[in-house]
Design an enzyme around this catalytic site. Structure first.
Site, PDB file in Angstrom:
ATOM      1  N   CYS A  48       0.854  -1.192   0.000  1.00  0.00           N
ATOM      2  CA  CYS A  48       0.000   0.000   0.000  1.00  0.00           C
ATOM      3  C   CYS A  48       0.897   1.251   0.000  1.00  0.00           C
ATOM      4  O   CYS A  48       1.781   1.383   0.849  1.00  0.00           O
ATOM      5  CB  CYS A  48      -0.885  -0.027   1.234  1.00  0.00           C
ATOM      6  SG  CYS A  48      -1.883   1.464   1.419  1.00  0.00           S
ATOM      7  N   CYS A  77       0.288   3.098   3.509  1.00  0.00           N
ATOM      8  CA  CYS A  77       0.655   2.586   4.837  1.00  0.00           C
ATOM      9  C   CYS A  77       1.681   1.467   4.816  1.00  0.00           C
ATOM     10  O   CYS A  77       2.042   0.958   5.870  1.00  0.00           O
ATOM     11  CB  CYS A  77      -0.592   2.116   5.589  1.00  0.00           C
ATOM     12  SG  CYS A  77      -1.173   0.492   5.081  1.00  0.00           S
ATOM     13  N   CYS A  92      -7.172  -1.112   1.028  1.00  0.00           N
ATOM     14  CA  CYS A  92      -6.202  -1.672   1.968  1.00  0.00           C
ATOM     15  C   CYS A  92      -6.911  -1.887   3.305  1.00  0.00           C
ATOM     16  O   CYS A  92      -7.487  -0.952   3.867  1.00  0.00           O
ATOM     17  CB  CYS A  92      -5.042  -0.694   2.114  1.00  0.00           C
ATOM     18  SG  CYS A  92      -3.934  -1.114   3.478  1.00  0.00           S
ATOM     19  N   CYS A 149      -5.315   0.466   6.314  1.00  0.00           N
ATOM     20  CA  CYS A 149      -5.535   1.919   6.436  1.00  0.00           C
ATOM     21  C   CYS A 149      -6.793   2.409   5.727  1.00  0.00           C
ATOM     22  O   CYS A 149      -7.120   3.591   5.813  1.00  0.00           O
ATOM     23  CB  CYS A 149      -4.320   2.678   5.909  1.00  0.00           C
ATOM     24  SG  CYS A 149      -4.190   2.687   4.104  1.00  0.00           S
ATOM     25  N   CYS A 190      -8.410  -4.907 -10.245  1.00  0.00           N
ATOM     26  CA  CYS A 190      -8.015  -3.824 -11.154  1.00  0.00           C
ATOM     27  C   CYS A 190      -7.552  -2.659 -10.274  1.00  0.00           C
ATOM     28  O   CYS A 190      -8.372  -1.999  -9.625  1.00  0.00           O
ATOM     29  CB  CYS A 190      -9.251  -3.466 -11.979  1.00  0.00           C
ATOM     30  SG  CYS A 190      -8.966  -2.204 -13.206  1.00  0.00           S
TER      31      CYS A 190
HETATM   32 FE    FE Z   1      -2.797   0.940   3.496  1.00  0.00          FE
END
Ligand code: FE
Length: 203
Positions: free
Chosen positions: A114, A117, A163, A166, A186
């Site tokens: 991510c 984060c 995610c 976060c 995607c």
């Molecule tokens: Fe994240």
């Protein structure tokens, strides 16, 4: 002329591929609920780990934050951490233009984390060429890393993915992917940081 029309039609289909309405898909994997820590923008746990050269993906994965770890930052803290484009896509559910992402054609071996984060989200082992213009994966790297929500913003139901750590927006998942899952995650390149397991470098 006919060839030109065919190319134009194909381009249009491709450009709108991430906007298509999924016909149906398996039920979403529930993300395990845990307590959420409030962090500031410079918290070191928001960065992916520095990996040793040549480490395997599974071994590298153990060096990332735990799958149960959940964090929150205020919008002001996110703005300190993310540039304008990243904030728009990750925190305001924007979408990058097709074929513009810097990870679209990345074929190196490693982990896609991510960009907000540092949590691990996808592996190079499940990335494939979907032809849609966005990085595509057929499964997340581990159960509980990617959360799902129904998105009705375009007047139709799509499955938004984010995610789990976060809440950062990643993209959408569609039921037209390859075996073994039949799913196509995607994902915006902007939402991802690539950490190579070959040379430890970051993209
Ligand atoms: Fe994240």
């Amino acid at each position: 002329m006919r060839r030109l029309i065919a190319i134009a039609a194909l381009s249009l289909l491709t450009l709108t591929a991430c906007e298509n309405n999924p016909a149906s898909r398996p039920a979403a994997t529930p993300v395990e609920a845990t307590s959420t820590r409030a962090l500031s923008a410079d918290d070191p746990s928001l960065e992916p780990p520095a990996l040793e050269k040549g480490v395997g993906i599974q071994s590298a994965l153990t060096q990332f934050v735990d799958a149960k770890d959940r964090v929150s930052l205020t919008p002001d803290e996110w703005k300190k951490r993310l540039d304008e484009k990243e904030f728009y896509i990750l925190r305001e559910e924007g979408t990058e233009r097709a074929f513009t992402g810097d990870l679209l054609d990345n074929k190196d071996t490693g982990i896609y984390a991510c960009a907000a984060c540092g949590a691990p989200l996808f592996s190079s082992e499940t990335k494939y060429e979907s032809g849609t213009g966005w990085p595509s994966f057929y499964t997340p790297i581990q159960e509980g890393r990617v959360g799902e929500e129904t998105d009705r913003k375009l007047g139709m139901a799509r499955t938004e993915v984010h995610c789990a750590r976060c809440g950062g927006h990643l993209g959408h998942v569609f039921p037209d992917g390859p075996d073994p899952t039949g799913l196509r995650y995607c994902i915006n390149s902007v939402s991802l940081d690539f950490v190579s397991t070959e040379d430890g470098g970051k993209k």
